[in-house]
Design a protein around this motif. Structure first.
Motif, PDB file in Angstrom:
ATOM      1  N   ASP A  93     -25.976  -4.607  -8.931  1.00 16.50           N
ATOM      2  CA  ASP A  93     -26.951  -4.989  -7.818  1.00 16.50           C
ATOM      3  C   ASP A  93     -26.358  -4.279  -6.746  1.00 16.50           C
ATOM      4  O   ASP A  93     -25.339  -3.703  -6.878  1.00 16.50           O
ATOM      5  N   THR A  94     -27.092  -4.531  -5.565  1.00 13.81           N
ATOM      6  CA  THR A  94     -26.485  -3.589  -4.291  1.00 13.81           C
ATOM      7  C   THR A  94     -24.985  -4.310  -3.904  1.00 13.81           C
ATOM      8  O   THR A  94     -24.309  -3.301  -3.627  1.00 13.81           O
ATOM      9  N   LEU A  95     -24.792  -5.426  -4.256  1.00 13.58           N
ATOM     10  CA  LEU A  95     -23.343  -6.046  -3.782  1.00 13.58           C
ATOM     11  C   LEU A  95     -22.302  -5.354  -4.948  1.00 13.58           C
ATOM     12  O   LEU A  95     -21.423  -4.750  -4.345  1.00 13.58           O
ATOM     13  N   ALA A  96     -22.723  -5.077  -6.037  1.00 15.73           N
ATOM     14  CA  ALA A  96     -21.718  -4.697  -7.078  1.00 15.73           C
ATOM     15  C   ALA A  96     -21.563  -2.911  -6.706  1.00 15.73           C
ATOM     16  O   ALA A  96     -20.615  -2.491  -6.678  1.00 15.73           O
ATOM     17  N   THR A  97     -22.927  -2.372  -6.314  1.00 10.34           N
ATOM     18  CA  THR A  97     -22.776  -0.940  -6.272  1.00 10.34           C
ATOM     19  C   THR A  97     -22.060  -0.713  -5.081  1.00 10.34           C
ATOM     20  O   THR A  97     -21.414   0.648  -4.969  1.00 10.34           O
ATOM     21  N   THR A  98     -22.200  -1.471  -3.960  1.00  7.81           N
ATOM     22  CA  THR A  98     -21.440  -1.121  -2.691  1.00  7.81           C
ATOM     23  C   THR A  98     -19.949  -1.299  -2.960  1.00  7.81           C
ATOM     24  O   THR A  98     -19.149  -0.282  -2.577  1.00  7.81           O
ATOM     25  N   TYR A  99     -19.727  -2.022  -3.656  1.00  8.22           N
ATOM     26  CA  TYR A  99     -18.097  -2.319  -4.176  1.00  8.22           C
ATOM     27  C   TYR A  99     -17.677  -0.769  -4.979  1.00  8.22           C
ATOM     28  O   TYR A  99     -16.597  -0.385  -4.664  1.00  8.22           O
ATOM     29  N   ALA A 100     -18.426  -0.630  -5.837  1.00 11.07           N
ATOM     30  CA  ALA A 100     -18.088   0.478  -6.695  1.00 11.07           C
ATOM     31  C   ALA A 100     -18.090   2.078  -5.649  1.00 11.07           C
ATOM     32  O   ALA A 100     -17.170   2.718  -5.685  1.00 11.07           O
ATOM     33  N   GLY A 135     -23.959  -1.836   3.179  1.00 10.91           N
ATOM     34  CA  GLY A 135     -22.982  -2.653   2.507  1.00 10.91           C
ATOM     35  C   GLY A 135     -21.735  -1.778   2.410  1.00 10.91           C
ATOM     36  O   GLY A 135     -20.587  -2.187   2.319  1.00 10.91           O
ATOM     37  N   VAL A 136     -21.883  -0.557   2.056  1.00  9.06           N
ATOM     38  CA  VAL A 136     -20.702   0.422   1.738  1.00  9.06           C
ATOM     39  C   VAL A 136     -19.837   0.411   3.208  1.00  9.06           C
ATOM     40  O   VAL A 136     -18.786   0.243   3.050  1.00  9.06           O
TER      41      VAL A 136
ATOM     42  N   GLY B 135     -28.306  -6.071   5.111  1.00  6.92           N
ATOM     43  CA  GLY B 135     -27.066  -5.565   4.257  1.00  6.92           C
ATOM     44  C   GLY B 135     -25.982  -5.744   4.750  1.00  6.92           C
ATOM     45  O   GLY B 135     -25.041  -6.199   3.991  1.00  6.92           O
ATOM     46  N   SER B 136     -25.642  -5.849   6.212  1.00  3.34           N
ATOM     47  CA  SER B 136     -24.240  -6.046   6.613  1.00  3.34           C
ATOM     48  C   SER B 136     -23.835  -7.662   6.459  1.00  3.34           C
ATOM     49  O   SER B 136     -22.961  -7.768   6.042  1.00  3.34           O
ATOM     50  N   VAL B 137     -25.018  -8.334   6.678  1.00  2.00           N
ATOM     51  CA  VAL B 137     -24.503  -9.874   6.746  1.00  2.00           C
ATOM     52  C   VAL B 137     -24.241 -10.272   5.181  1.00  2.00           C
ATOM     53  O   VAL B 137     -23.285 -10.908   4.864  1.00  2.00           O
ATOM     54  N   ALA B 138     -24.976  -9.741   4.310  1.00  2.00           N
ATOM     55  CA  ALA B 138     -24.978 -10.168   2.994  1.00  2.00           C
ATOM     56  C   ALA B 138     -23.493  -9.741   2.373  1.00  2.00           C
ATOM     57  O   ALA B 138     -23.005 -10.495   1.659  1.00  2.00           O
ATOM     58  N   THR B 139     -23.247  -8.765   2.720  1.00  2.00           N
ATOM     59  CA  THR B 139     -22.011  -7.784   2.264  1.00  2.00           C
ATOM     60  C   THR B 139     -20.763  -8.823   2.863  1.00  2.00           C
ATOM     61  O   THR B 139     -19.817  -9.177   2.257  1.00  2.00           O
ATOM     62  N   THR B 140     -21.200  -9.134   4.270  1.00  2.81           N
ATOM     63  CA  THR B 140     -19.933  -9.987   4.841  1.00  2.81           C
ATOM     64  C   THR B 140     -19.725 -11.510   4.049  1.00  2.81           C
ATOM     65  O   THR B 140     -18.695 -11.665   3.887  1.00  2.81           O
ATOM     66  N   LEU B 141     -20.712 -11.895   3.941  1.00  3.08           N
ATOM     67  CA  LEU B 141     -20.865 -13.155   3.270  1.00  3.08           C
ATOM     68  C   LEU B 141     -20.627 -13.185   1.683  1.00  3.08           C
ATOM     69  O   LEU B 141     -20.515 -14.056   0.851  1.00  3.08           O
ATOM     70  N   ALA B 147     -34.254  -7.259  -1.593  1.00  2.00           N
ATOM     71  CA  ALA B 147     -34.960  -6.545  -0.458  1.00  2.00           C
ATOM     72  C   ALA B 147     -36.380  -6.499  -0.838  1.00  2.00           C
ATOM     73  O   ALA B 147     -36.839  -6.517  -1.786  1.00  2.00           O
ATOM     74  N   ASP B 148     -37.171  -6.632   0.380  1.00  2.00           N
ATOM     75  CA  ASP B 148     -38.692  -6.105   0.202  1.00  2.00           C
ATOM     76  C   ASP B 148     -39.264  -7.069  -0.970  1.00  2.00           C
ATOM     77  O   ASP B 148     -40.187  -6.566  -1.600  1.00  2.00           O
ATOM     78  N   CYS B 149     -39.339  -8.360  -0.807  1.00  2.00           N
ATOM     79  CA  CYS B 149     -39.591  -9.276  -1.638  1.00  2.00           C
ATOM     80  C   CYS B 149     -41.447  -9.419  -1.151  1.00  2.00           C
ATOM     81  O   CYS B 149     -41.921  -9.278  -0.058  1.00  2.00           O
ATOM     82  N   THR B 150     -42.176  -9.678  -2.289  1.00  2.00           N
ATOM     83  CA  THR B 150     -43.716  -9.812  -2.244  1.00  2.00           C
ATOM     84  C   THR B 150     -44.041 -11.252  -2.469  1.00  2.00           C
ATOM     85  O   THR B 150     -45.242 -11.784  -2.116  1.00  2.00           O
ATOM     86  N   ALA B 151     -43.066 -12.302  -3.107  1.00  2.00           N
ATOM     87  CA  ALA B 151     -43.292 -13.362  -3.251  1.00  2.00           C
ATOM     88  C   ALA B 151     -42.174 -14.191  -3.482  1.00  2.00           C
ATOM     89  O   ALA B 151     -40.870 -13.781  -3.772  1.00  2.00           O
TER      90      ALA B 151
END
Lengths: 273, 367
Positions: A93-100, A135-136, B135-141, B147-151
């Protein structure tokens, strides 16, 4: 100056077709391309290198076949290419991808000199999240400038860079410190493919560097067994986004084909006549 | 990405499902980040309040808005408005260092509020600002972000089920963040329905300090060039949209699209190839990587209707497609298909509408 450009090999979505009966994607035989937005990033990187000197390293994470994209990037003029491939990375996922990617960029920095700028496209055309770049940056503790339309003044001595960043209601002119991560917006005219010939003369040498890199045993920059991979594995299992289940969507197309449509059809027929 | 297999789906999820770690159990309530730029709240924030209200009601928890901005009237106004769109309480970080959006200061503000008050769900708009920040907040946490949900929905066990299109919209995947909190998701403008605004008195406002000085923020805003009002495209919110594609053949012919749009009081747009060729600016691009539109009437001229385009226009009430190729995929989802050359039809339409529409009735067609 050392610039790292992150690119991704994606299915050419213009050629994806939906199965008329099952309504699912038909992926067989769909050719792959470099994510078009990444080409704008590569182009910006090559322009800076040509102006200020230095080297451009292209990095991708993907299956072994992603090497095609790297070779293409080399013909466009990149100096070095790094393929990050490991079965661990499948379904990241994005979190794992950014880690790699962050781990790989650190390693590239140790080997070839710390990057001054990391470029990405604004998003990919398959995942479309626009979240990997930020993320990176966060994982590497770098400043980030996303949705950049144009690079302005670059001061390698003072270590600053100026850029025009697109925001919802206008353009921000920002100045930040190097090193930083920049995600590039599309431009009206992309030159990089047309300029492809400029790299061709050096293809052999450059391709050899790709091979060297592989022979040096760093084809997977964070291979199994290294500390990085262990942590990567945990991260991939933990951040469970994208690990959910998929469900085919029968795309209901129950739209009112009612009176409005009929009226307009008649009207248009009349207009054409 | 695996092929969809219905049988495997539930077991796949069960396999990754664990007990939520102890330190995440205190995370409660649904939050919406209210995005404002230069005193303007982005409409997507209110759309998200509507979606957030439903999630909060299902979970029987509070809906909170998070407003980040400079001290003063605009930020106060945004906080008060949030109550009118259904907020039970509003968290505010007001500091003049937040006058302009900067990743560093906004990430710190939002991350601090999350770590202090611990929401279980955090929703943001998938705008340039929202995507930069999320993206920054999620990676920090170190938490999951869809991303881009429709439901957006809540499962029986209370987890957020965030559904988004993948592979250009032909497959939907539902994504869970099971073992981390908050569960974060972004939603693009116009995807969720705008909720009704109810005049309500402001409720509880919780102020939170930013805790930064200017020297802590490396990135400086040298200037801001607002888009000219006339050049600003209101594509996403237009009631009538006319768009052109490669079938128009040349950049000159794109004028025909503009002319029809002008007669109809409509916004004009285009498909991706035209942006890539430099015929039209990217703020006019409609589709997966451009704008999602939901007009009452959409006229697509010379657009083949690839999946990427389709996902951006499917919300239109009435789609009229003009194309010379009767096999073009756009005829699969258009309500009215006209097999002819748009270059000939567009001027005829423009003339016909011009003759029929007095300046007065022109307003009516768009309303």
């Amino acid at each position: 100056m050392h610039i790292v450009v992150c690119i991704k090999q994606v299915p050419d979505s213009a050629q994806i077709r939906v199965h008329p009966v099952t309504n699912t994607i038909m992926r067989q035989g769909v050719p792959t391309i470099i994510n078009p937005y990444d080409l704008f990033a590569l182009e910006a990187a090559l322009e800076l290198r040509d102006k200020f000197g230095g080297e451009v390293t292209v990095l991708t994470m993907g299956p072994p076949s992603a090497e095609d994209s790297l070779r293409k990037a080399l013909t466009y003029g990149a100096d070095r290419a790094v393929l990050l491939t490991d079965r661990f990375f499948a379904g990241a996922d994005t979190l794992a991808t950014t880690y790699a990617l962050a781990t790989a960029i650190r390693k590239i920095g140790e080997t070839y000199g710390a990057p001054d700028i990391i470029f990405t496209g604004k998003q990919t055309i398959d995942g479309d999240t626009a979240q990997v770049g930020p993320g990176v940056a966060k994982r590497l503790g770098l400043l980030q400038l996303t949705y950049v339309a144009r690079i302005g003044a670059l001061d390698l001595v003072g270590r600053t860079i100026e850029a025009e960043r697109r925001s919802e209601g206008g353009v921000q002119i920002l100045r930040t410190r190097l090193p930083c991560l920049i995600s590039m917006l599309e431009r009206a005219h992309r030159q990089v493919e047309r300029a492809g010939c400029r790299g061709r003369g050096h293809l052999e040498m450059r391709a050899a560097r790709l091979a060297d890199y592989r022979q040096a045993g760093v084809r997977a920059v964070a291979p199994r067994g290294e500390g990085g991979a262990d942590r990567f594995r945990r991260s991939a299992a933990g951040g469970s986004a994208d690990r959910g289940h998929f469900q085919a969507a029968a795309q209901a197309r129950s739209r009112a084909r009612g009176a409005g449509a009929r009226v307009l059809t008649g009207y248009l027929r009349e207009a054409v006549r | 990405m695996s092929e969809p297999t219905k049988a495997a789906a539930p077991s796949g999820r069960a396999a990754t499902k664990k007990e939520l770690p102890e330190h995440f159990r205190g995370y409660k309530h649904v939050w919406v980040f209210v995005e404002q730029e230069r005193g303007q709240v982005h409409t997507v924030s209110w759309e998200l309040m509507g979606a957030g209200r439903k999630l909060a009601d299902k979970l029987k928890v509070d809906l909170a808005a998070v407003v980040i901005g400079p001290e003063g009237e605009a930020t106060r106004q945004a906080a008060n408005e949030a109550f009118c769109y259904g907020a039970d309480l509003v968290y505010v970080v007001a500091d003049n260092l937040l006058a302009d959006y900067r990743n560093e200061s906004y990430t710190k503000a939002l991350t601090d509020v999350v770590n202090t008050y611990k929401p279980e769900i955090l929703l943001l708009g998938a705008t340039t600002l929202g995507r930069d920040l999320a993206g920054s907040v999620a990676t920090t946490l170190l938490t999951g972000l869809t991303a881009d949900c429709t439901a957006l929905d809540v499962d029986a066990d209370g987890s957020l089920a965030a559904t988004r299109p993948t592979f250009g919209g032909s497959l939907m995947c539902t994504i869970y963040t099971l073992n981390y909190r908050p569960q974060m998701a972004t939603v693009r403008p116009r995807v969720m329905q705008m909720p009704e605004r109810l005049a309500r008195d402001p409720g509880r406002i919780v102020m939170h300090p930013l805790g930064l000085v200017e020297d802590d923020i490396v990135t400086k805003v040298l200037s801001f060039l607002p888009d000219r009002e006339s050049a600003k495209s209101n594509l996403a919110y237009a009631d009538v949209v006319v768009a052109g594609g490669l079938g128009l053949g040349s950049p000159e012919n794109f004028q025909l699209v503009r002319q029809l749009a002008s007669v109809l009081g409509a916004e004009y747009g285009c498909s991706r190839p035209l942006v890539q060729k430099g015929w039209v600016t990217s703020d006019r691009q409609i589709g997966q990587t451009g704008k999602t539109i939901r007009p009452k009437l959409y006229i697509a001229a010379g657009i083949s209707g690839a999946i990427q385009h389709r996902v951006g226009v499917e919300g239109a009430d009435l789609i009229v497609a003009i194309n010379t190729d009767k096999n073009a995929p756009i005829f699969d989802f258009a309500h009215v298909g006209i097999i002819t050359d748009a270059i000939r039809l567009l001027p005829a339409l423009t003339e016909a509408f011009r003759a029929r529409l007095s300046p007065h009735s022109r307003d009516r067609i768009a309303s």
